[in-house]
Design a protein around this motif. Sequence first.
Motif, short mmCIF file in Angstrom:
data_model
loop_
_atom_site.label_atom_id
_atom_site.label_comp_id
_atom_site.label_asym_id
_atom_site.label_seq_id
_atom_site.Cartn_x
_atom_site.Cartn_y
_atom_site.Cartn_z
N HIS A 1 44.79 -19.27 76.33
CA HIS A 1 46.10 -18.64 76.16
C HIS A 1 47.21 -19.67 76.32
CE1 HIS A 1 48.85 -15.11 76.49
NE2 HIS A 1 49.56 -15.97 77.20
N VAL A 2 47.11 -20.49 77.36
CA VAL A 2 48.14 -21.50 77.62
C VAL A 2 48.15 -22.54 76.50
CG1 VAL A 2 48.82 -23.37 79.16
CG2 VAL A 2 48.15 -21.15 80.11
N ARG A 3 46.98 -22.97 76.08
CA ARG A 3 46.90 -23.98 75.02
C ARG A 3 47.54 -23.48 73.72
NH1 ARG A 3 41.94 -25.07 75.57
NH2 ARG A 3 41.11 -23.67 73.97
N GLU A 4 47.37 -22.22 73.41
CA GLU A 4 47.92 -21.66 72.17
C GLU A 4 49.43 -21.49 72.23
OE1 GLU A 4 45.87 -18.00 71.74
OE2 GLU A 4 43.96 -18.91 71.13
N ARG A 5 49.96 -21.23 73.41
CA ARG A 5 51.38 -20.87 73.52
C ARG A 5 52.27 -21.94 74.13
NH1 ARG A 5 48.16 -16.73 73.59
NH2 ARG A 5 48.76 -14.71 72.71
#
Length: 296
Positions: free
Chosen positions: A151-155
């Motif tokens: 989630h963090v990597r995508e956003r």
Amino acid sequence: MPSFEDQRPLLIGVAYRILGSVADAEDVVQEAWLRWSGVDEATVDDPKAYLIRVTSRLAIDRLQWAKSRRESYVGPWLPEPIATEPDVAEHAELAESVELALLLVLETLSPLERAVFVLREAFDLPFSEIAEIIGRAEPATRQLARRAREHVRERRPRFDVDREERRRITERFVNASVNGDIDGLIELFASEVTMVSDGGGKARAALRAITGAGNVSRWLVSVTTPAGMASFMASIGMAGIADLSLGMTTLNNAPAMVVSAGGRVITVVSLLVSDGKIDTIYLIANPEKIAHLEPA
């Protein structure tokens, strides 16, 4: 045996990263101290691990309450800025985990996902300890960690980490803003620059994110005119105070502009820079979020 006070900075760091709020983090650590004061220290094999466990659990509980409160927040919500040393001695992951951009992404995680991400990625706790803290089996904890990382990597926004370049651009941004130089601001901005301002209904601020170089520059210049500044000062109960000063400091592992008046901080501005251009502006004016900061 290390005292509670020896561990306080670490515990504040854990709680702040989970909560994104200095005030809430301090409340959590104070509650952890109250619990620690009632414990027979001789029965605790590892005080540091025990205190991290207690603090993390309290922070998770506080975050669940805070999330519902933030849903009714007036305008955009930004994390409370925290002072950090410009030459931070922490390892890179720990330092970067207080960046405002990352803390905003962490706001979109569930309380458990956020706690697992912070404890694993920033503090490198083993999954067995994290599982005990959150009351889940270790395989489920690993699953939470994987989901949070993805989630963090995508956003997570991409921005330049060169501190000196960010400082130089921040200084140019300050000069252009106070001189009403719209062309100078536009030259600094990416075409789709976004400004997010947090007044919390307690200070004049845009109630929605503003996008586009022209729109952002015109808004900034409008609030730095005498009339605009007078309106802002009135909104925070400081009408008639004119001794404004600007300074640079390091907040959340990044250069930041601090505006002060009457001996207190009234606005904080932090920039994200990508490819030599300002991509995002975070402006925090809610007095409750910056009262703990010292004028720069």
